[in-house]
Design an enzyme around this catalytic site. Structure first.
Site, short mmCIF file in Angstrom:
data_model
loop_
_atom_site.label_atom_id
_atom_site.label_comp_id
_atom_site.label_asym_id
_atom_site.label_seq_id
_atom_site.Cartn_x
_atom_site.Cartn_y
_atom_site.Cartn_z
N ARG A 133 9.07 15.05 -5.62
CA ARG A 133 9.60 13.89 -6.36
C ARG A 133 10.68 13.13 -5.59
O ARG A 133 11.55 12.50 -6.18
CB ARG A 133 10.12 14.30 -7.73
CG ARG A 133 9.04 14.88 -8.60
CD ARG A 133 9.43 14.99 -10.05
NE ARG A 133 8.30 15.53 -10.77
CZ ARG A 133 8.03 16.83 -10.84
NH1 ARG A 133 8.82 17.70 -10.24
NH2 ARG A 133 6.97 17.26 -11.50
N LYS A 162 10.38 -0.65 0.22
CA LYS A 162 8.99 -0.67 -0.29
C LYS A 162 8.14 0.29 0.52
O LYS A 162 8.17 0.26 1.77
CB LYS A 162 8.39 -2.07 -0.17
CG LYS A 162 8.76 -2.99 -1.30
CD LYS A 162 7.90 -4.24 -1.22
CE LYS A 162 8.28 -5.24 -2.26
NZ LYS A 162 7.50 -6.48 -2.13
N GLU A 204 7.03 -13.08 11.38
CA GLU A 204 8.03 -12.77 10.33
C GLU A 204 9.38 -13.39 10.68
O GLU A 204 10.11 -13.85 9.81
CB GLU A 204 8.18 -11.26 10.13
CG GLU A 204 6.90 -10.51 9.78
CD GLU A 204 6.44 -10.69 8.32
OE1 GLU A 204 7.10 -11.39 7.54
OE2 GLU A 204 5.39 -10.10 7.99
N LYS A 254 17.09 -10.24 5.25
CA LYS A 254 16.31 -9.40 4.35
C LYS A 254 17.23 -8.51 3.52
O LYS A 254 17.01 -8.30 2.33
CB LYS A 254 15.29 -8.55 5.13
CG LYS A 254 14.53 -7.62 4.19
CD LYS A 254 13.08 -7.49 4.42
CE LYS A 254 12.42 -6.70 3.30
NZ LYS A 254 11.13 -6.16 3.63
N GLU A 278 12.33 -6.26 -7.09
CA GLU A 278 11.49 -7.45 -7.28
C GLU A 278 11.37 -7.82 -8.75
O GLU A 278 10.28 -8.00 -9.27
CB GLU A 278 10.11 -7.21 -6.65
CG GLU A 278 9.43 -8.50 -6.26
CD GLU A 278 8.35 -8.32 -5.20
OE1 GLU A 278 8.38 -7.34 -4.43
OE2 GLU A 278 7.48 -9.19 -5.16
N ARG A 286 13.17 -11.79 -4.31
CA ARG A 286 12.44 -11.09 -3.27
C ARG A 286 11.12 -11.77 -2.95
O ARG A 286 10.59 -11.65 -1.83
CB ARG A 286 12.21 -9.64 -3.73
CG ARG A 286 12.29 -8.68 -2.59
CD ARG A 286 12.25 -7.24 -3.01
NE ARG A 286 11.72 -6.52 -1.87
CZ ARG A 286 12.10 -5.32 -1.48
NH1 ARG A 286 12.99 -4.65 -2.17
NH2 ARG A 286 11.56 -4.76 -0.42
N ASN A 305 7.90 -13.72 0.66
CA ASN A 305 6.45 -13.83 0.76
C ASN A 305 5.98 -15.19 1.24
O ASN A 305 4.79 -15.50 1.13
CB ASN A 305 5.81 -13.52 -0.61
CG ASN A 305 5.64 -12.03 -0.79
OD1 ASN A 305 5.47 -11.30 0.17
ND2 ASN A 305 5.73 -11.59 -2.02
N HIS A 346 2.66 -15.45 2.86
CA HIS A 346 1.95 -14.20 2.62
C HIS A 346 0.84 -14.30 1.57
O HIS A 346 -0.05 -13.46 1.54
CB HIS A 346 2.92 -13.09 2.21
CG HIS A 346 3.68 -12.52 3.37
ND1 HIS A 346 4.50 -13.29 4.16
CD2 HIS A 346 3.73 -11.26 3.89
CE1 HIS A 346 5.03 -12.53 5.10
NE2 HIS A 346 4.58 -11.30 4.97
N HIS A 384 -2.19 -12.52 3.09
CA HIS A 384 -2.79 -11.28 2.56
C HIS A 384 -4.27 -11.49 2.25
O HIS A 384 -5.09 -10.59 2.49
CB HIS A 384 -2.05 -10.83 1.29
CG HIS A 384 -0.75 -10.15 1.58
ND1 HIS A 384 0.24 -10.02 0.64
CD2 HIS A 384 -0.26 -9.57 2.69
CE1 HIS A 384 1.28 -9.37 1.16
NE2 HIS A 384 1.00 -9.09 2.41
N HIS A 429 -1.31 -8.25 10.67
CA HIS A 429 -0.57 -8.80 9.53
C HIS A 429 0.15 -10.11 9.93
O HIS A 429 0.01 -11.14 9.27
CB HIS A 429 0.43 -7.75 9.04
CG HIS A 429 1.30 -8.23 7.93
ND1 HIS A 429 0.83 -8.46 6.66
CD2 HIS A 429 2.64 -8.52 7.90
CE1 HIS A 429 1.84 -8.87 5.90
NE2 HIS A 429 2.93 -8.91 6.63
#
Ligand SMILES: NC(=O)c1ccc[n+]([C@@H]2O[C@H](COP(=O)([O-])OP(=O)(O)OC[C@H]3O[C@@H](n4cnc5c(N)ncnc54)[C@H](O)[C@@H]3O)[C@@H](O)[C@H]2O)c1
Ligand SMILES: [Zn+2]
Length: 380
Positions: free
Chosen positions: A143, A165, A207, A242, A252, A257, A261, A264, A268, A281
């Site tokens: 956990r 993330k 980026e 960032k 988010e 946040r 993107n 993106h 994506h 990417h």
């Protein structure tokens, strides 16, 4: 969050022109405390002493990209051993196809077999793929155990190692399974970038360009003719942006946040429709940045000189403006499932001016269609 509020909060992120580089370590505050990000040459050799300062368990479980391990595992292990850590190491291939649920169970078993305990640390050593995978494993094993990121790609240094993330892709879409699990420390040894393939380095620059467009016009100006040879100041500046965004919106929930993107939404979709791994990417994001720029011009009146500057910067940094040969109907289907869709309406991250960004759903479908056509089909 309203568009006005988002725009106002991003204004706070804009940098004073009198602050050219960020020199010190960067601290990121989060719900459970804070963590430090160090960027610079030679940091792998300091990993042992840095980890010891955190006063965690005695075991360091390294999960490394196999190519990175071949080049740098000795350097890392020596440093950890010298600081008295017990080490275990598991390696796996980098690349987007590895970011899959099937890789998780063997990594969890690796930790269990090596009797890694609650207070011990997983060291994620590699690019963004390794960071996301090893971070996810560290989040769910017992956990949650401690995590240290040792990013070895430009993309991972400026982006994926910051903000907590973690996760994997599903056949239905990118990053659809994961959890937030912030690291205790990030060490970005810029010496490792020397062995990164040109194509990978270039993808990371997408980026960097994104950060310039959304929050830092001066950073953008520094890279319009290509990135400088010494990337450390550029990386630190991106990390600082960032860090401030994720501090303001760790999980988010407030919308800030989402500004990260920019480029993106379509990026994506391109990655997924082309098949993960065909476009890196950053390459897909570059095409997405081009699309978001054109849509910003149509929707928010982004000045023509900014549009030209963004296109020129992408090209000068070796990035693509277009992705050809994709099924546009499929792209639109994927866009309709984007995480930013709310009540069936796509929300887009757009820029009214280089250095600023906001989220808006007030985008005309005809404009989206025209822009998609422009970046996904060859000019007649
Ligand atoms: N978690 C986040 O917030 C976040 C943010 C942005 C991107 N990402 C994810 O990051 C991933 C992309 O990361 P990436 O571009 O680093 O890809 P990657 O991890 O696949 O690394 C790219 C390639 O470079 C090789 N490599 C890595 N470091 C090297 C080095 N120093 N020398 C030589 N070769 C090296 C790897 O073996 C791999 O083949 C995507 O899955 C993306 O979704 C996550
Ligand atoms: Zn990205």
């Amino acid at each position: 969050m309203s568009v006005k509020l988002l725009a106002a909060s991003l204004t706070k992120l804009s940098f004073e022109t009198s602050v050219p580089v960020v020199k010190d370590d960067i601290e990121v505050k989060n719900r459970s405390g804070s963590y430090k990000i160090r960027v610079g040459p030679g940091l792998l050799a300091e990993a042992g002493t840095e980890l010891a300062k955190l006063k965690l368990g005695k075991k360091a479980a390294i999960i490394a990209d196999e190519s990175v391990a071949k080049l740098y595992a000795d350097r890392l292990q020596q440093s950890l051993k010298a600081a008295g850590f017990e080490i275990c190491l598991s390696t796996l291939a980098g690349g987007e196809t590895s970011k899959d649920m099937s890789r998780i169970t063997p990594l969890l078993s690796f930790l269990a077999r090596n009797k890694v305990e609650r207070n011990d640390t997983v060291l994620a050593f590699g690019g963004g793929v390794l960071g996301d995978l090893a971070g996810f494993v560290a989040a769910i094993y017992l956990r949650g155990v401690n995590l240290v990121h040792l990013p070895s790609t430009l993309l991972a240094m400026v982006d994926s190692s910051v903000g907590g993330k973690t996760g994997v892709n599903l056949p239905e879409g990118k990053n659809l399974a994961g959890v937030f699990h912030p690291p205790q420390l990030v060490l970005s040894d810029t010496d490792t970038l020397k062995t990164l393939q040109r194509r990978e380095l270039t993808a990371g620059l997408a980026e960097v360009i994104k950060y310039g467009i959304i929050a830092d016009a001066e950073l953008f100006a520094q890279i319009t003719d290509g990135a400088p040879a010494d990337l450390t100041p550029v990386i630190m500046r991106c990390v600082k942006i960032k860090a401030r965004v994720v501090e303001a919106d760790e999980h988010e929930t407030t919308g800030e946040r989402a500004l990260l993107n920019f480029g993106h939404t379509l990026g994506h979709a391109i990655e997924r429709v082309a098949g993960y791994g065909k476009y890196l990417h950053g390459e897909a994001v570059a095409v997405g940045i081009h699309a978001a720029t054109l849509l910003s011009q149509r929707t928010l009146g982004l000045p023509a000189e900014d549009v030209e500057a963004i296109k020129k910067t992408l090209v000068k940094n070796g990035l693509p403006l277009q992705a050809l040969g994709l099924n546009i109907t499929e792209i639109k289907q994927v866009l309709a499932q984007d995480k930013k869709v709310m009540d069936g309406v796509n929300r887009w991250v757009l820029s009214p001016k280089i250095g600023k960004a906001l989220v808006t759903s007030k985008v005309k479908p005809a404009d989206v269609d025209a822009v998609i056509e422009e970046v996904l089909t060859s000019k007649k």
